[in-house]
Design a protein around this motif. Structure first.
Motif, mmCIF file in Angstrom:
data_model
loop_
_atom_site.group_PDB
_atom_site.id
_atom_site.type_symbol
_atom_site.label_atom_id
_atom_site.label_comp_id
_atom_site.label_asym_id
_atom_site.label_seq_id
_atom_site.Cartn_x
_atom_site.Cartn_y
_atom_site.Cartn_z
ATOM 1 N N GLU A 1 0.723 -1.147 0.001
ATOM 2 C CA GLU A 1 -0.179 -0.061 0.012
ATOM 3 C C GLU A 1 0.921 1.191 -0.074
ATOM 4 O O GLU A 1 0.613 2.127 -0.757
ATOM 5 N N ALA A 2 1.983 1.178 0.773
ATOM 6 C CA ALA A 2 2.940 2.425 0.743
ATOM 7 C C ALA A 2 3.713 2.577 -0.447
ATOM 8 O O ALA A 2 3.762 3.638 -0.847
ATOM 9 N N GLN A 3 3.921 1.494 -1.012
ATOM 10 C CA GLN A 3 4.487 1.649 -2.515
ATOM 11 C C GLN A 3 3.560 2.371 -3.553
ATOM 12 O O GLN A 3 4.002 3.175 -4.484
ATOM 13 N N CYS A 4 2.200 1.763 -3.658
ATOM 14 C CA CYS A 4 1.333 2.291 -4.544
ATOM 15 C C CYS A 4 0.946 3.873 -4.196
ATOM 16 O O CYS A 4 0.945 4.453 -5.153
ATOM 17 N N LYS A 5 1.061 4.190 -2.821
ATOM 18 C CA LYS A 5 0.614 5.683 -2.541
ATOM 19 C C LYS A 5 2.079 6.381 -3.011
ATOM 20 O O LYS A 5 1.743 7.415 -3.509
ATOM 21 N N ALA A 6 3.148 5.889 -2.913
ATOM 22 C CA ALA A 6 4.152 6.723 -3.331
ATOM 23 C C ALA A 6 4.336 6.880 -4.848
ATOM 24 O O ALA A 6 4.911 7.812 -5.252
ATOM 25 N N GLU A 7 3.944 5.702 -5.573
ATOM 26 C CA GLU A 7 3.796 5.834 -7.115
ATOM 27 C C GLU A 7 2.603 6.697 -7.506
ATOM 28 O O GLU A 7 2.487 6.734 -8.870
ATOM 29 N N GLY A 8 1.526 6.937 -6.779
ATOM 30 C CA GLY A 8 0.409 7.402 -7.256
ATOM 31 C C GLY A 8 -0.635 6.462 -7.839
ATOM 32 O O GLY A 8 -1.401 6.856 -8.818
ATOM 33 N N VAL A 9 -0.515 5.248 -7.547
ATOM 34 C CA VAL A 9 -1.353 4.079 -8.196
ATOM 35 C C VAL A 9 -2.314 3.533 -7.175
ATOM 36 O O VAL A 9 -2.129 3.452 -5.931
ATOM 37 N N ARG A 10 -3.323 2.978 -7.626
ATOM 38 C CA ARG A 10 -4.420 2.665 -6.620
ATOM 39 C C ARG A 10 -4.404 1.136 -6.667
ATOM 40 O O ARG A 10 -4.670 0.676 -7.800
ATOM 41 N N LEU A 11 -4.299 0.526 -5.426
ATOM 42 C CA LEU A 11 -4.357 -0.801 -5.292
ATOM 43 C C LEU A 11 -5.814 -1.317 -4.965
ATOM 44 O O LEU A 11 -6.414 -0.926 -3.716
ATOM 45 N N GLU A 12 -6.361 -2.195 -5.576
ATOM 46 C CA GLU A 12 -7.621 -2.685 -5.665
ATOM 47 C C GLU A 12 -7.761 -3.920 -5.319
ATOM 48 O O GLU A 12 -6.592 -4.892 -5.605
ATOM 49 N N ASP A 13 -9.124 -4.563 -4.855
ATOM 50 C CA ASP A 13 -9.252 -5.773 -4.710
ATOM 51 C C ASP A 13 -10.247 -6.168 -6.182
ATOM 52 O O ASP A 13 -10.279 -5.398 -7.002
ATOM 53 N N CYS A 14 -10.505 -7.510 -6.248
ATOM 54 C CA CYS A 14 -11.209 -7.870 -7.241
ATOM 55 C C CYS A 14 -12.747 -7.112 -7.510
ATOM 56 O O CYS A 14 -13.331 -7.369 -8.576
ATOM 57 N N THR A 15 -13.178 -6.571 -6.618
ATOM 58 C CA THR A 15 -14.500 -5.774 -6.627
ATOM 59 C C THR A 15 -14.365 -4.350 -7.091
ATOM 60 O O THR A 15 -15.383 -3.613 -7.575
ATOM 61 N N GLY A 16 -12.898 -3.877 -7.360
ATOM 62 C CA GLY A 16 -12.957 -2.355 -7.609
ATOM 63 C C GLY A 16 -12.620 -1.568 -6.457
ATOM 64 O O GLY A 16 -12.231 -0.620 -6.565
ATOM 65 N N ALA A 17 -12.826 -2.347 -5.207
ATOM 66 C CA ALA A 17 -12.531 -1.299 -3.950
ATOM 67 C C ALA A 17 -11.212 -1.456 -3.509
ATOM 68 O O ALA A 17 -10.392 -2.086 -4.080
ATOM 69 N N LEU A 18 -10.685 -0.505 -2.690
ATOM 70 C CA LEU A 18 -9.445 -0.484 -2.257
ATOM 71 C C LEU A 18 -9.083 -1.712 -1.473
ATOM 72 O O LEU A 18 -9.894 -1.991 -0.734
ATOM 73 N N LEU A 19 -7.940 -2.367 -1.821
ATOM 74 C CA LEU A 19 -7.611 -3.487 -1.173
ATOM 75 C C LEU A 19 -7.509 -3.244 0.483
ATOM 76 O O LEU A 19 -6.752 -2.568 0.597
ATOM 77 N N GLY A 20 -8.227 -3.916 1.407
ATOM 78 C CA GLY A 20 -8.139 -3.721 2.446
ATOM 79 C C GLY A 20 -9.375 -3.090 3.130
ATOM 80 O O GLY A 20 -9.558 -3.154 4.479
ATOM 81 N N ASP A 21 -10.409 -2.553 2.254
ATOM 82 C CA ASP A 21 -11.427 -2.126 2.608
ATOM 83 C C ASP A 21 -12.671 -3.134 2.629
ATOM 84 O O ASP A 21 -13.114 -3.009 1.484
ATOM 85 N N LEU A 22 -12.704 -3.828 3.715
ATOM 86 C CA LEU A 22 -13.718 -4.973 3.574
ATOM 87 C C LEU A 22 -15.202 -4.302 3.529
ATOM 88 O O LEU A 22 -15.589 -3.425 4.311
ATOM 89 N N PRO A 23 -16.054 -5.209 2.992
ATOM 90 C CA PRO A 23 -17.605 -4.623 2.869
ATOM 91 C C PRO A 23 -17.927 -4.778 4.369
ATOM 92 O O PRO A 23 -17.653 -5.583 5.371
ATOM 93 N N LEU A 24 -19.040 -3.625 4.920
ATOM 94 C CA LEU A 24 -19.402 -3.460 6.044
ATOM 95 C C LEU A 24 -20.675 -4.267 6.340
ATOM 96 O O LEU A 24 -21.279 -4.711 5.292
ATOM 97 N N ASP A 25 -21.122 -4.786 7.598
ATOM 98 C CA ASP A 25 -22.248 -5.487 7.936
ATOM 99 C C ASP A 25 -23.254 -4.334 7.506
ATOM 100 O O ASP A 25 -23.127 -3.065 7.754
ATOM 101 N N SER A 26 -24.529 -4.732 7.579
ATOM 102 C CA SER A 26 -25.713 -3.888 7.470
ATOM 103 C C SER A 26 -25.782 -2.963 8.728
ATOM 104 O O SER A 26 -26.073 -2.060 8.700
#
Length: 468
Positions: free
Chosen positions: A370-395
């Motif tokens: 994540e630090a490498q991607c921020k330094a390079e100005g790159v977005r690190l995503e998971d397979c859903t297109g959300a940021l990797l590490g941002d897990l879905p919230l419960d209702s």
């Protein structure tokens, strides 16, 4: 179907533009309708059959005959998708498509056995207007037991092509080619074919480790115009050579578990890079696998469908080091236009959700990446297109977050006055308002009236024309 009567009388034929069947028992009524009102088949643009099971009184032959009947009534068919294996029925189905829909057909998705390769080549040769082709070669048994039953020897499963081996296909409109499973025979033949508009190629070799197709040779002839390339294989490929053969790529996906030559050079403390020279057009990079990078061995061993489970600790550590070295090369130095790096493994995301995010070494690796991607100005995503590490919230979490964002803390007299008024306003908003109750009652009355009066019967083509 319960709709406005006027709309139903005039426009119900629009319901036949896309025929989506998730249950095979719906196929016989569809045949009856198309046999009785054949003119409706002219409106069919897409046929999609999701899954197949063997209901009572149904056989493969019955399904084959019904599919052929449906195709016979659809001369303007553009998309044809069947998600279950049609190896035994492929000759009849392909012949029907060639006979009745050759000029209009634009996209096909078939799951067939390797022994259907000759018929597949003949079918593609007779369908020159195809834009998208998806072929899933289902697995077959690859071993035989000798008479002494002491050992097993691999069986020669190479398909017999006959005269099809001399066909040089020219698909002038093909833009997207997707292959899955044992596709080495198809790719070997496709090397000499002509795809002037091909810009997307996907290969998913699943869990197979032997008989890897000659991807480098295929891309040597067809890679110059590709803009999208997705290679998901367990055996490593020549990554620098592949990217050198595809100078126009904007999206590229690969397996970061591949052990490449530059990894060995890194162990020798010598400067080495992933690519021979920077690739100036790639904006999106996708990464398959990576189960051992973020999940503990207990999770990755049970969920790895690609044979990686149960690895010794030394092998797991080697894979993790390979992942780290490969990811360290995903920078703007080698990819000047890079914008997004996406982790594509859905099994990995499921495991991270189950354990509430990466832990221990996996969490430390996520922080580094994540630090490498921020330094390079790159977005690190998971397979859903959300940021990797941002897990879905419960209702419940989403509800509390909405409440907190709606009523933020306000300082001063204004905020205190609002806090005093909130309980009274909340009481007034609880429950259904009178206007809502009236709308619900009107809606229920309308549904009751519609259920009593049946839908309008099918119109003939002459009656349809008279209404217009």
């Amino acid at each position: 179907m319960f709709t406005c009567k006027q709309w139903y009388r005039i426009a119900y034929h629009l319901l036949f533009r896309c025929i989506f069947l998730s249950d095979i028992v719906r196929l016989p009524p569809l045949c009856i309708v198309l046999d009785r009102y054949a003119w409706l088949g002219w409106y069919v643009k897409r046929i999609h059959l999701v899954r197949y099971y063997s209901p009572p009184r149904f056989t493969i032959a019955h399904v084959e005959n019904m599919l052929v009947t449906v195709i016979h009534h659809c001369p303007n068919l553009e998309l044809f998708t069947v998600e279950w294996p049609i190896t035994s029925s492929f000759p009849a189905i392909a012949d029907s498509l060639v006979t009745y829909s050759a000029k209009s057909l634009r996209s096909v998705q078939w799951k067939i056995g390797p022994d259907c390769l000759a018929g597949l080549i003949w079918a593609l040769d007779a369908l020159p207007s195809l834009v998208s082709v998806y072929i899933d070669f289902e697995s077959t048994s690859t071993s035989v037991t000798p008479p002494d039953a002491t050992s097993e020897e691999p069986e020669d499963t190479s398909p017999r092509l006959g005269t099809a081996s001399h066909i040089s296909l020219i698909l002038n409109f093909l833009q997207q080619l997707t292959l899955r499973g044992h596709s080495e025979g198809f790719i070997e033949q496709a090397i000499g074919w002509s795809f002037p508009l091909l810009h997307s190629f996907t290969l998913d070799f699943v869990a197979h480790r032997n008989n890897l197709p000659d991807i480098a040779e295929f891309l040597k002839y067809h890679g110059s115009q590709l803009t999208f390339l997705d290679l998901n294989t367990i055996p490593a490929l020549d990554l620098p050579g592949i990217l050198a053969a595809c100078p126009m790529l904007t999206s590229f996906s690969f397996n970061p578990d591949w052990r490449l030559p530059f990894h060995a050079d890194q162990n020798d403390n010598a400067p080495a890079t992933l690519l021979r020279e920077p690739h100036s057009h790639i904006t999106h990079l996708g990464m398959h696998q990576l189960l051992h990078a973020f999940l503990p061995p207990s999770h990755s061993a049970g969920n790895n469908a690609f044979g990686g489970g149960g690895l010794p600790q030394a092998a797991t550590m080697l894979l993790q080091r390979t992942n780290d070295l490969t990811f360290s090369q995903l920078t703007r130095t080698l990819f000047p236009a890079l914008k997004v790096v996406r982790v594509l493994n859905r099994t990995l995301l499921t495991g991270l959700e189950r354990q509430n995010g990466p832990e221990d070494e996996g969490y430390a690796r996520w922080e580094r990446w994540e630090a490498q991607c921020k330094a390079e100005g790159v977005r690190l995503e998971d397979c859903t297109g959300a940021l990797l590490g941002d897990l879905p919230l419960d209702s419940e979490d989403e509800w509390w977050e909405d409440e907190e964002s709606e009523y933020e803390y306000e300082e001063g007299e204004e905020g205190q006055q609002r806090q005093k008024q909130e309980p009274e306003e909340q009481k007034q908003e609880d429950g259904l308002r009178p206007s809502n109750v009236k709308e619900l009652r009107d809606l229920l009355d309308e549904i009751r009236r519609m259920s009593v009066t049946g839908p309008t019967s099918f119109l003939s083509e002459e009656g349809f024309a008279a209404i217009l």
